[in-house]
Design a protein around this motif. Sequence first.
Motif, PDB file in Angstrom:
ATOM      1  N   ASP A  87     -20.446 -55.658 -71.152  1.00 25.06           N
ATOM      2  CA  ASP A  87     -20.588 -56.698 -71.183  1.00 25.06           C
ATOM      3  C   ASP A  87     -19.107 -57.240 -70.110  1.00 25.06           C
ATOM      4  O   ASP A  87     -18.912 -57.997 -69.727  1.00 25.06           O
ATOM      5  CB  ASP A  87     -19.745 -58.140 -72.206  1.00 25.06           C
ATOM      6  CG  ASP A  87     -18.698 -57.311 -73.074  1.00 25.06           C
ATOM      7  OD1 ASP A  87     -17.553 -56.536 -72.486  1.00 25.06           O
ATOM      8  OD2 ASP A  87     -18.241 -58.258 -73.796  1.00 25.06           O
ATOM      9  N   ALA A  88     -18.562 -55.916 -69.404  1.00 27.39           N
ATOM     10  CA  ALA A  88     -17.804 -56.281 -68.097  1.00 27.39           C
ATOM     11  C   ALA A  88     -18.354 -56.724 -67.007  1.00 27.39           C
ATOM     12  O   ALA A  88     -19.311 -57.255 -66.718  1.00 27.39           O
ATOM     13  CB  ALA A  88     -18.074 -54.457 -67.588  1.00 27.39           C
ATOM     14  N   LEU A  89     -17.314 -57.632 -66.567  1.00 25.62           N
ATOM     15  CA  LEU A  89     -17.783 -58.602 -65.341  1.00 25.62           C
ATOM     16  C   LEU A  89     -17.352 -58.205 -64.086  1.00 25.62           C
ATOM     17  O   LEU A  89     -16.906 -57.202 -63.440  1.00 25.62           O
ATOM     18  CB  LEU A  89     -17.192 -59.938 -65.267  1.00 25.62           C
ATOM     19  CG  LEU A  89     -16.732 -60.246 -66.748  1.00 25.62           C
ATOM     20  CD1 LEU A  89     -15.965 -61.680 -66.428  1.00 25.62           C
ATOM     21  CD2 LEU A  89     -17.927 -61.583 -66.684  1.00 25.62           C
ATOM     22  N   LEU A  90     -18.814 -58.511 -63.592  1.00 22.94           N
ATOM     23  CA  LEU A  90     -18.514 -57.402 -62.042  1.00 22.94           C
ATOM     24  C   LEU A  90     -18.682 -58.423 -61.063  1.00 22.94           C
ATOM     25  O   LEU A  90     -18.982 -59.786 -61.277  1.00 22.94           O
ATOM     26  CB  LEU A  90     -20.021 -56.994 -61.923  1.00 22.94           C
ATOM     27  CG  LEU A  90     -20.077 -56.565 -60.232  1.00 22.94           C
ATOM     28  CD1 LEU A  90     -18.772 -55.048 -60.035  1.00 22.94           C
ATOM     29  CD2 LEU A  90     -21.679 -55.561 -60.351  1.00 22.94           C
TER      30      LEU A  90
ATOM     31  N   ARG B 236     -16.099 -63.168 -73.392  1.00 20.11           N
ATOM     32  CA  ARG B 236     -16.539 -61.551 -72.762  1.00 20.11           C
ATOM     33  C   ARG B 236     -15.136 -60.963 -74.226  1.00 20.11           C
ATOM     34  O   ARG B 236     -14.168 -61.683 -74.158  1.00 20.11           O
ATOM     35  CB  ARG B 236     -16.221 -60.806 -72.437  1.00 20.11           C
ATOM     36  CG  ARG B 236     -17.200 -61.359 -70.708  1.00 20.11           C
ATOM     37  CD  ARG B 236     -18.117 -60.484 -70.746  1.00 20.11           C
ATOM     38  NE  ARG B 236     -19.166 -60.333 -69.365  1.00 20.11           N
ATOM     39  CZ  ARG B 236     -19.836 -61.856 -69.617  1.00 20.11           C
ATOM     40  NH1 ARG B 236     -20.259 -61.780 -70.324  1.00 20.11           N
ATOM     41  NH2 ARG B 236     -20.868 -60.828 -67.818  1.00 20.11           N
ATOM     42  N   GLY B 237     -15.958 -59.763 -74.997  1.00 20.06           N
ATOM     43  CA  GLY B 237     -14.572 -59.091 -75.552  1.00 20.06           C
ATOM     44  C   GLY B 237     -14.501 -59.900 -77.586  1.00 20.06           C
ATOM     45  O   GLY B 237     -13.153 -60.788 -77.812  1.00 20.06           O
ATOM     46  N   GLY B 238     -14.460 -61.530 -77.299  1.00 23.80           N
ATOM     47  CA  GLY B 238     -14.331 -62.678 -78.592  1.00 23.80           C
ATOM     48  C   GLY B 238     -13.147 -63.505 -78.230  1.00 23.80           C
ATOM     49  O   GLY B 238     -12.455 -63.843 -78.126  1.00 23.80           O
ATOM     50  N   ALA B 239     -13.137 -63.442 -76.498  1.00 22.47           N
ATOM     51  CA  ALA B 239     -12.437 -64.430 -75.254  1.00 22.47           C
ATOM     52  C   ALA B 239     -13.373 -64.761 -74.334  1.00 22.47           C
ATOM     53  O   ALA B 239     -14.235 -64.569 -74.192  1.00 22.47           O
ATOM     54  CB  ALA B 239     -11.120 -63.344 -75.216  1.00 22.47           C
ATOM     55  N   LYS B 240     -12.202 -65.775 -74.492  1.00 23.40           N
ATOM     56  CA  LYS B 240     -13.058 -66.699 -72.755  1.00 23.40           C
ATOM     57  C   LYS B 240     -12.262 -66.896 -71.734  1.00 23.40           C
ATOM     58  O   LYS B 240     -10.835 -66.501 -71.330  1.00 23.40           O
ATOM     59  CB  LYS B 240     -12.184 -68.527 -73.320  1.00 23.40           C
ATOM     60  CG  LYS B 240     -13.524 -69.167 -72.978  1.00 23.40           C
ATOM     61  CD  LYS B 240     -13.411 -70.216 -73.251  1.00 23.40           C
ATOM     62  CE  LYS B 240     -14.735 -71.038 -72.691  1.00 23.40           C
ATOM     63  NZ  LYS B 240     -14.332 -73.161 -73.638  1.00 23.40           N
ATOM     64  N   VAL B 241     -12.961 -65.405 -71.011  1.00 28.90           N
ATOM     65  CA  VAL B 241     -12.431 -65.753 -69.281  1.00 28.90           C
ATOM     66  C   VAL B 241     -12.686 -66.797 -68.393  1.00 28.90           C
ATOM     67  O   VAL B 241     -13.875 -67.392 -67.976  1.00 28.90           O
ATOM     68  CB  VAL B 241     -13.019 -64.315 -69.072  1.00 28.90           C
ATOM     69  CG1 VAL B 241     -11.783 -63.133 -68.155  1.00 28.90           C
ATOM     70  CG2 VAL B 241     -12.845 -63.435 -70.349  1.00 28.90           C
TER      71      VAL B 241
END
Length: 565
Positions: free
Chosen positions: A140-143, A225-230
């Motif tokens: 789920d990396a953000l590009l 992402r990763g259980g966090a809100k970016v």
Amino acid sequence: MISRRDFLQVSMAASALVGASGFGNWGRLAAQQRLTQDQLLQFDTYGNISLIHVTDIHAQLKPIYFREPSINLGVGDNKGHVPHITGADFRKAYGIADGSPSAYALTYNDFASLAQGYGRVGGLDRVATIINAIRADRPDALLLDGGDTWHGSYTCHHTEGQDMVNVMNALKPDAMTFHWEFTLGSDRVNEIVEGLPFAALGQNIYDAEWDEPAELFKPYKFFDRGGAKVAVIGQAFPYMPIANPGWMFPEYSFGIRDEHMQDMVDEVRAAGADVVVVLSHNGFDVDKKMAGVVSGIDVILSGHTHDALPEPVLVGQTHIVASGSNGKFVSRVDLDVRDRQLMGLRHKLIPVFADVIAPDPVITQLIDDQRAPYEADLAEVIGQTDELLYRRGNFNGTWDDLICDALLSEREADIALSPGVRWGPSLLPGDDITREDIWNVTSMSYGSAYRNEMTGEFLKVVMEDVADNIFNPDPYYQQGGDMVRVGGMGYHIDITKPQGERISNMTLLKTGEAIDPAKTYIVAGWASVNEGTEGPQIWDVVENHIRKMGTVTLSPNTSVQVSGA
């Protein structure tokens, strides 16, 4: 307290490639034996969120050579600080061995020899391989694309950016911001943006008539992402109507708008953002100042000034990441976000060595499809070069010396002016110069080569104005380019002086006489922001000149004397 080692993974290839050092013209096979794809991509996965950053690709689909600058001067509080150190000083600052892969990628010394060994860099099919590898590790990396993407090549010009849109869409970015894209004209930009399958961000892109945020460009977007809100907030190039022709996008206004940025940071924090990332095209020094003015930003992914830094720079609690240009680097940034705050960060600047990174075959085919209708024109050889042709540097590059020579000769001028833009790949001594190579350093939507009369007094005003855009000690008054390149005229510049007092000793080189403020000179140039500029296209002027030369040779350029550096 988190240790510096835990907080920053200083990588680049330097730390991974033990023993890859030494000067000289290494054979490509030997260089490849020292480099492997696994080494370049190795990363100790960290935290719960990964960011992938690319920026300033300038439509370079294929691998290229790209020489970093020999001169990158900082002024005011930024004097002597990264990114305003180059060459041996840069290598010393980061512990980079002379002649190593990192030295080749990040500095200019011995560039032509090292390029023979390490080969070309970039290529979006290689970038795709790196992105895929990171996603395999962190699905789920953000590009995030920092802009200057749909500009800078023959095929991009002739397809109005569609070649880059097609390839970038295949890489599946999550968001982008903007600069040169707007020189396609607002109608075309609007058409593309309306069809993008990812977020088009710019908190500082406003409706010019109503002075309100433009509806088409959202200020930010949330990602889980990763259980966090970016929260990713976009920051487009602030000086668009000044540095580029405002008549091409009259319904939009820009600006830094740091007060609105603070409002957006506060807004996303109030809406539950655990981490705030700014995807910026400000330029590095402007980002540094913004980080000191706006509170609550965790990471700024910096673009526009083409800087490539092996470590993030920390300003207060904000980490600024610089990822180079022309597809030469990809940054991976891993974040540990817990309890609604950034607990740690690891970073790696990955050099895209084209002979080491295996191309992604799907993207290779897609790139070839974009280029196929134009291949014959792209590949036509116009001449050869005995020189290393490069652009980067505050005052001159050999590509721009060649362009200025072409303007002087083909337009029968006394003085030539070429814009201090930073985009454009390099060529090695002995290389053929193809039509594609010429377009890579001249392609734009306002490339008419004008021929005007200017007084010496007006020339001084022009030179002082450009100098202030670069050397004003307040980064908010800098536009991030380099000094206008000049042919046929020499001058002295003191970068410590105030506006109006930096330029002196202006001399007409063909006579050795001082420029007379009251006298009129024939001046040829290109990339005027004025609507209705007339003249042949700059790529045709340069092509005609190179054809007549056959083989390009240049005299050393010593016409600019610099003090205060």
